[in-house]
Design an enzyme around this catalytic site. Structure first.
Site, PDB file in Angstrom:
ATOM      1  N   ARG A 122       0.806  -1.243   0.074  1.00 32.40           N
ATOM      2  CA  ARG A 122      -0.090  -0.037  -0.073  1.00 32.40           C
ATOM      3  C   ARG A 122       0.927   1.335  -0.047  1.00 32.40           C
ATOM      4  O   ARG A 122       0.960   1.875   1.026  1.00 32.40           O
ATOM      5  CB  ARG A 122      -0.988  -0.109   1.163  1.00 32.40           C
ATOM      6  CG  ARG A 122      -2.040  -1.163   0.662  1.00 32.40           C
ATOM      7  CD  ARG A 122      -3.200  -1.393   1.397  1.00 32.40           C
ATOM      8  NE  ARG A 122      -4.141  -1.556   0.712  1.00 32.40           N
ATOM      9  CZ  ARG A 122      -5.540  -1.921   1.129  1.00 32.40           C
ATOM     10  NH1 ARG A 122      -5.556  -1.726   2.340  1.00 32.40           N
ATOM     11  NH2 ARG A 122      -6.349  -2.117   0.383  1.00 32.40           N
ATOM     12  N   GLN A 127      -1.067   2.711  -5.911  1.00 32.51           N
ATOM     13  CA  GLN A 127      -2.623   2.810  -5.615  1.00 32.51           C
ATOM     14  C   GLN A 127      -3.397   2.402  -6.923  1.00 32.51           C
ATOM     15  O   GLN A 127      -4.469   1.632  -6.890  1.00 32.51           O
ATOM     16  CB  GLN A 127      -2.890   4.108  -5.352  1.00 32.51           C
ATOM     17  CG  GLN A 127      -2.701   4.393  -4.028  1.00 32.51           C
ATOM     18  CD  GLN A 127      -2.796   5.928  -3.583  1.00 32.51           C
ATOM     19  OE1 GLN A 127      -3.151   6.814  -4.504  1.00 32.51           O
ATOM     20  NE2 GLN A 127      -2.882   6.318  -2.251  1.00 32.51           N
ATOM     21  N   ASP A 130      -4.183  -1.299  -6.925  1.00 30.84           N
ATOM     22  CA  ASP A 130      -4.618  -2.178  -5.758  1.00 30.84           C
ATOM     23  C   ASP A 130      -6.112  -2.471  -6.150  1.00 30.84           C
ATOM     24  O   ASP A 130      -7.076  -2.194  -5.819  1.00 30.84           O
ATOM     25  CB  ASP A 130      -4.625  -1.018  -4.738  1.00 30.84           C
ATOM     26  CG  ASP A 130      -5.094  -1.318  -3.250  1.00 30.84           C
ATOM     27  OD1 ASP A 130      -5.312  -2.547  -3.277  1.00 30.84           O
ATOM     28  OD2 ASP A 130      -5.082  -0.521  -2.413  1.00 30.84           O
ATOM     29  N   SER A 133      -8.401  -2.379  -2.815  1.00 29.53           N
ATOM     30  CA  SER A 133      -9.324  -1.392  -2.494  1.00 29.53           C
ATOM     31  C   SER A 133     -10.205  -1.293  -3.665  1.00 29.53           C
ATOM     32  O   SER A 133     -11.299  -1.033  -3.283  1.00 29.53           O
ATOM     33  CB  SER A 133      -8.379  -0.104  -2.908  1.00 29.53           C
ATOM     34  OG  SER A 133      -7.460   0.311  -1.707  1.00 29.53           O
ATOM     35  N   TYR A 229      -2.553  -0.568   8.036  1.00 24.45           N
ATOM     36  CA  TYR A 229      -3.745  -1.599   8.464  1.00 24.45           C
ATOM     37  C   TYR A 229      -3.825  -1.597  10.059  1.00 24.45           C
ATOM     38  O   TYR A 229      -2.883  -1.350  10.647  1.00 24.45           O
ATOM     39  CB  TYR A 229      -2.952  -2.909   8.018  1.00 24.45           C
ATOM     40  CG  TYR A 229      -3.249  -3.282   6.648  1.00 24.45           C
ATOM     41  CD1 TYR A 229      -4.632  -3.355   5.943  1.00 24.45           C
ATOM     42  CD2 TYR A 229      -2.355  -3.508   5.732  1.00 24.45           C
ATOM     43  CE1 TYR A 229      -4.765  -3.599   4.784  1.00 24.45           C
ATOM     44  CE2 TYR A 229      -2.362  -3.912   4.416  1.00 24.45           C
ATOM     45  CZ  TYR A 229      -3.753  -3.964   3.997  1.00 24.45           C
ATOM     46  OH  TYR A 229      -3.718  -4.177   2.577  1.00 24.45           O
TER      47      TYR A 229
END
Ligand code: NAD
Length: 388
Positions: A122, A127, A130, A133, A229
Site C-alpha cells: 500500500r 494505488q 490495488d 481497494s 492496516y
C-alpha cells in the site's frame, strides 16, 4: 508475449480479469492477449469486443493455457487449472496466501511465478494497481444496497402527506476502504450514519462523508501498523469497544461490518448477546464474512434470522456487480502489467517493491517470507531467482 484470460470457473464468479479496454492498452505496449471464448460474457463483455480491441479468442481454456506466457485471473486457480500452467508461466491472481495455502503448495513445484495481487504493497505508486481497494469499494457499495433491500424501512427522511418518515440509522464498523464507501452510499440514500474504527486516523474521513465517528473513551493504543492496516488490540480495549458497539448497534436499523486484520481471523465485534439486543427488523451485513465474520452468528454465503434480526454473510460481493468490478480489476492489473513491460516483454525485477511484495512462488520455491512464515516453513537462505 501472450497474456491469457480464461472463463472464471469458481462457483458464483462472474468477473472477467481483463476487459476489452485494457486488452487494447496491453496490445499497444507490445503484449498479445488471448481470451477464452465467453470469458467476459457474465460481466457483459462479448468476444467481439475483445477482438475489436485487438485480442484473439481461444475456443477453450486448454487451448489458451497452451499458448500462455502470462495468465490473469480474478481469483485463485483451481487444481485443474494449475495442472495446465507450464513451467515459467507468470500468473497474476488472488491467492489470499497468508491464510489459503493449498494453491501455493501446488503452484511452487510447477515452476509458476505466481503473483498474488491482494498483497500489493500500500504505497502511493501502487494505488493504481490495488485490486483490494477496488473490490472492497464495490463490496462497500453493494452491502448498503443489500441492507436497504432487506430492511422494512426506507433510508431517507421523507415529509409526505402521510406525515414524516424518519431516516434509517446505519452503523458502520470498520472505516477502511469498504466502510468509507458504505458510509458514502448510505448517506447518498439519506440514512443517518455513525461509524467506528480502531484507527483514530479515519475520524476526519468519516466526518467528511457526513457521518458521526464514535470512539472508545481514553484509548491510548497505537492501532495502526506501518502499512496503514489495523493491529490487534488489547483485551482491555476490546471490552470497552464491545460495550460501545453494543450500545450503538442497539440503536441502529442497519449495521455494516467491514473490520479485518490482515492474516488473522476477522475480529468479532457483534456478539450473540449484542445481536439479541438489536431492534426486531434490523439488518446486519457482515462484509468480513469471508474472513470468519465480525458477527458471531454470521454464516458465509447465507442470510439467517436471529430473533427479529436479519444477518447477511455475503460471499464475493464484487461478482454481483461484475461489469464495474471487472473494469476496475482489469485497470489495476493492467497498470501492473504495463509497469512490468519492457519492449513487449514482461520482466520481473525483484528489486521492485510491487514484485517483491506480491511474488509468492518462483523458480520452484515459495519465495514470499510472510507466506513461508504463515505456512510454518523455514526462511529462505538467500533471495531466490533472477529476473525473468
Ligand atoms: P482492511 O480491509 O484491512 O480493514 C477494514 C477496516 O477495519 C480498517 O479501517 C481497520 O482499521 C478496521 N478494523 C480492524 N479491526 C477493527 C476492530 N476491531 N474494530 C473496528 N475496526 C477495525 O483495511 P483497508 O480498508 O483495506 O485499508 C486500511 C487503510 O489502508 C485505508 O483506510 C487506507 O488508509 C490505507 N490504504 C492505503 C492504500 C495505498 O496507499 N495504496 C491503499 C488502500 C488503503
Amino acid at each position: 508475449m501472450i497474456v491469457v484470460v480464461v472463463k472464471p470457473t469458481a462457483e458464483g464468479e462472474t468477473r472477467a480479469a481483463l476487459v476489452p479496454e485494457t486488452c487494447g492498452r496491453l496490445k499497444k505496449s507490445g503484449l498479445d492477449v488471448l481470451v477464452e471464448s465467453g470469458a467476459g460474457a457474465a460481466a457483459g463483455f462479448a468476444d467481439g469486443e475483445y477482438e475489436s480491441a485487438g485480442a484473439r479468442i481461444a475456443p477453450n481454456a486448454t487451448a489458451a493455457f497452451e499458448e500462455a506466457d502470462a495468465v490473469v485471473m480474478v481469483g485463485t486457480p483451481s487444481p485443474e487449472e494449475i495442472i495446465q500452467l507450464k513451467s515459467g508461466t507468470l500468473l497474476f491472481c488472488v491467492l489470499n496466501p497468508l491464510t489459503q495455502h493449498d494453491a501455493v503448495r501446488q503452484l511452487a513445484p510447477r515452476g509458476v511465478s505466481a503473483m498474488s495481487l491482494d498483497l500489493m504493497p500500500r504505497i502511493t505508486r501502487a494505488q493504481k494497481m490495488d485490486i483490494l481497494s477496488s473490490m472492497t469499494t464495490v463490496g462497500g457499495y453493494k452491502a448498503v444496497l443489500l441492507a436497504a433491500a432487506a430492511l422494512g424501512k426506507m433510508f431517507p427522511m421523507m415529509m409526505t402527506a402521510a406525515g414524516t418518515v424518519t431516516p434509517a440509522k446505519v452503523l458502520v464498523l470498520g472505516a477502511g476502504v469498504a466502510g468509507l464507501q458504505a458510509i458514502a452510499t448510505a448517506r447518498r440514500l439519506g440514512a443517518v450514519v455513525e461509524a467506528f474504527d480502531v484507527r483514530p486516523a479515519v475520524k476526519e474521513q468519516v466526518q467528511s462523508l457526513g457521518a458521526k465517528f464514535i470512539e472508545v473513551a481514553a484509548a491510548q493504543e497505537d492501532a495502526e501498523d506501518a502499512g496503514g492496516y489495523a493491529k490487534e488490540m488489547s483485551d482491555e480495549y476490546k471490552i470497552k469497544q464491545a460495550a460501545l458497539v453494543a450500545k450503538h448497534a442497539g440503536e441502529s436499523d442497519v449495521v455494516i461490518t467491514t473490520a479485518l486484520i490482515p492474516g488473522k481471523p476477522a475480529p468479532v465485534l457483534l456478539s450473540t448477546e449484542t445481536v439479541g439486543k438489536m431492534r426486531p427488523g434490523s439488518v446486519i451485513v457482515d462484509l468480513a464474512a469471508e474472513g470468519g465474520g465480525n458477527c458471531e452468528l454470521t454464516s458465509l454465503g447465507e442470510t439467517i434470522r436471529h430473533g427479529g434480526v436479519t444477518i447477511i454473510g455475503p460471499k464475493n460481493l464484487p461478482a454481483t456487480v461484475p461489469f464495474h468490478a471487472s473494469q476496475m480489476f482489469s485497470r489495476n492489473v493492467g497498470a501492473f502489467l504495463a509497469d512490468l513491460t519492457n519492449e513487449g516483454r514482461l520482466e520481473l525485477n525483484m528489486e521492485d517493491e510491487c514484485v517483491a511484495g506480491t511474488l509468492i512462488t518462483h523458480a520452484g520455491e515459495i519465495v514470499h517470507e510472510r507466506v513461508r512464515q504463515a505456512m510454518g516453513l523455514e526462511p529462505l537462505a538467500a533471495p531466490q531467482g533472477s529476473p525473468v
